[in-house]
Write a protein that holds these residues in place. Structure first.
Motif: not given
Length: 148
Positions: A60-69
């Motif tokens: 779930f911590s990956e979700f915070t950077t997913k939008r930028e990627k």
């Protein structure tokens, strides 16, 4: 600068092309980010029977950077003329074009096939959700996992 194969802009672009092709309707960045996350962490999100990127406690911590990627991946797909852009009431929406469909046809790895199977299930499951509803669903699953 190191060469990164996993989670690169190119890898994210290929996944987004698979997703847009599977969803088969124009979608904005928020929807694509949320659906892609659920496709990858389907078990964590209680939608699929496994996590495509494996089991780990930090999913779930990956979700915070997913939008930028994913935004970068979409830009790459637009620059390469794989995706068309339309300006709508919901902001910019993206749809796959014939050139993008050709790329998707060439993606025949076990990973790509597993992703598409998950994407079909995920897109049907959330077809009637508004974008904020999908984001709330992910947030609720993240909260549940912290409490467990």
């Amino acid at each position: 600068m190191r060469n990164r194969v996993f989670n690169s802009t190119f890898e994210n672009m290929l996944r987004i092309l698979l997703l847009i092709d599977t969803v088969n309707e124009p979608a904005n960045v928020d929807r694509l980010v949320a659906l892609d996350f659920i496709c990858i962490y389907g078990k964590k999100c209680k939608v699929l029977d496994r996590n495509l990127h494996g089991d780990n406690e930090f999913g779930f911590s990956e979700f915070t950077t997913k939008r930028e990627k994913i935004t970068e991946a979409i830009k790459l797909s637009v620059r390469n003329c794989f995706v068309d852009v339309a300006n709508t009431d919901q902001g910019f929406v993206y749809s796959i074009n014939d050139r993008g469909k050709e790329v998707v046809k060439g993606l025949q790895s076990p990973y790509a096939r597993a992703y598409v199977v998950g994407a079909k299930i995920v897109s049907r499951r959330f077809a009637n959700y508004v974008d904020d509803g999908i984001l709330q669903y992910i947030s609720d699953r993240a909260t549940e996992s912290k409490e467990a």
